[in-house]
Design an enzyme around this catalytic site. Sequence first.
Site, short mmCIF file in Angstrom:
data_model
loop_
_atom_site.label_atom_id
_atom_site.label_comp_id
_atom_site.label_asym_id
_atom_site.label_seq_id
_atom_site.Cartn_x
_atom_site.Cartn_y
_atom_site.Cartn_z
CG ASP A 241 46.59 43.99 38.64
OD1 ASP A 241 45.49 44.25 38.98
OD2 ASP A 241 47.58 43.38 39.44
N GLY A 242 45.74 46.88 38.56
CA GLY A 242 45.82 48.19 39.16
C GLY A 242 44.61 49.17 39.37
N GLY B 223 41.94 49.18 40.96
CA GLY B 223 41.40 49.35 42.47
C GLY B 223 42.35 50.52 43.15
CD1 TRP C 171 45.42 55.19 37.92
CD2 TRP C 171 43.39 55.73 38.18
NE1 TRP C 171 45.17 56.41 37.16
CE2 TRP C 171 43.79 56.73 37.43
CE3 TRP C 171 41.81 55.76 38.84
CZ2 TRP C 171 42.87 57.70 36.88
CZ3 TRP C 171 40.97 56.72 38.19
CH2 TRP C 171 41.49 57.50 37.38
CG HIS D 241 36.93 48.26 38.15
ND1 HIS D 241 38.27 47.69 37.74
CD2 HIS D 241 36.48 47.81 39.06
CE1 HIS D 241 38.28 46.87 39.06
NE2 HIS D 241 37.13 46.78 39.84
CB SER E 94 40.86 35.82 36.77
OG SER E 94 40.40 36.30 37.88
CB THR E 95 38.05 31.67 37.19
OG1 THR E 95 38.23 31.36 35.88
CG2 THR E 95 36.85 30.48 37.90
CD1 TRP F 197 33.90 33.80 38.47
CD2 TRP F 197 32.23 35.38 38.41
NE1 TRP F 197 33.56 33.94 36.93
CE2 TRP F 197 32.31 34.92 36.97
CE3 TRP F 197 31.43 36.14 38.73
CZ2 TRP F 197 31.56 35.49 36.10
CZ3 TRP F 197 30.38 36.75 37.59
CH2 TRP F 197 30.46 36.47 36.31
CG LEU G 264 43.66 43.94 17.10
CD1 LEU G 264 45.02 43.54 17.37
CD2 LEU G 264 43.45 45.16 18.19
NE ARG H 219 49.58 41.27 37.51
CZ ARG H 219 49.02 40.54 38.01
NH1 ARG H 219 49.35 38.98 37.75
NH2 ARG H 219 48.14 40.64 38.74
NE ARG I 52 49.52 38.25 41.90
CZ ARG I 52 49.71 39.45 42.98
NH1 ARG I 52 51.06 39.36 43.39
NH2 ARG I 52 48.84 40.17 43.28
C1 IPE Z 1 44.35 39.53 37.38
O1 IPE Z 1 44.30 40.59 38.17
C2 IPE Z 1 43.00 39.12 36.71
C3 IPE Z 1 42.86 40.42 35.89
C4 IPE Z 1 43.71 41.55 35.27
C5 IPE Z 1 41.43 40.36 35.17
P1 IPE Z 1 43.99 40.30 39.77
O2 IPE Z 1 44.18 41.47 40.42
O3 IPE Z 1 42.81 39.67 39.76
O4 IPE Z 1 45.05 39.35 40.29
P2 IPE Z 1 45.82 38.75 41.60
O5 IPE Z 1 44.68 38.44 42.45
O6 IPE Z 1 46.53 40.27 41.95
O7 IPE Z 1 46.89 37.98 41.19
C1 IPE Z 2 42.49 44.96 37.39
O1 IPE Z 2 42.59 45.73 38.43
C2 IPE Z 2 40.78 44.67 37.06
C3 IPE Z 2 40.39 43.53 37.40
C4 IPE Z 2 40.96 42.44 37.94
C5 IPE Z 2 39.10 43.25 36.93
P1 IPE Z 2 42.38 45.41 40.02
O2 IPE Z 2 40.87 45.47 40.25
O3 IPE Z 2 42.85 43.97 40.26
O4 IPE Z 2 43.04 46.52 40.56
P2 IPE Z 2 43.93 46.37 42.09
O5 IPE Z 2 44.97 45.30 41.71
O6 IPE Z 2 42.95 46.00 43.23
O7 IPE Z 2 44.76 47.67 42.25
MG MG Z 3 44.56 43.44 40.86
#
Ligand code: IPE
Ligand code: IPE
Ligand code: MG
Length: 248
Positions: free
Chosen positions: A21-22, A24, A26, A38, A66-67, A70, A132, A189, A195
Amino acid sequence: MNALDFLDKNNIPQHVSIIMDGNGRWAKKRGNPRIFGHKNGVKAVRETVEAAGETGVKYLTLYAFSTENWNRPKAEVDALMSLLVNSIENETENLIKNKVRLQTIGCRESLPDNVNRKLDAIIANTSNGTGLTLILALSYSSKFEIIEAVKKIANKVAAGNLSEEQIDEKLISDYLQTASFPDPDLMIRTSGEYRLSNFLLWQSAYSELYFTPVLWPDFRKHDFFEAILDYQKRERRFGKTGDQIETK
Ligand code: IPE
Ligand code: IPE
Ligand code: MG
């Protein structure tokens, strides 16, 4: 000496799962569009796969989409799907070289055809990997996975092919998409969120959780080793007392 040398080789988690995660945030910090984050997350994936191999982790599950993802703007979803196709093309050779076997969990039917074709090819091309097992969670929802398992079990019971008494933990695990993998020992995470976001809810009942503020595109081998080092300092009690574990 690198962090890898500090790890106890006799206490390596068999299965590590990561909520990457993160991306966006970044990108935003750098004044760039989210997709830039990404794209820069791909290097972190490569490093993590290598680090997992180096430590002797047997299974690595990466939450890639994740679902619920979408529901993001179409342009971002499309860009993520293209990135997935490109990454598969670019990484296949390296995965084969490193004896990685690729598998997926999630709702493959919801992915675009070109993504599925690439996935089928890489799964076939890496099927002999003896190192792996890399499991990509794509269009994955843990609740959906559990619902599907419950439906299949209910159908079997209704058809008289299964009795209520036969429904136990093992049976439910066997009906999940992760049936052939052990439960994760360690779940990581990134990005400072605390979460699970609908990831491996059943399977992580006794996983050790590790949260780091590092944003996914910045995640490097040493971050992975640090997570394992932290895991090795913990005592997994599975409901028992500390004394029971020590005298085992
Ligand atoms: C969880 O990240 C899903 C993935 C890392 C693929 P999200 O960024 O979608 O999760 P929430 O919405 O902040 O909980
Ligand atoms: C995780 O990074 C990648 C995916 C969920 C696909 P995010 O896109 O959720 O990045 P943030 O959480 O918005 O920074
Ligand atoms: Mg995220």
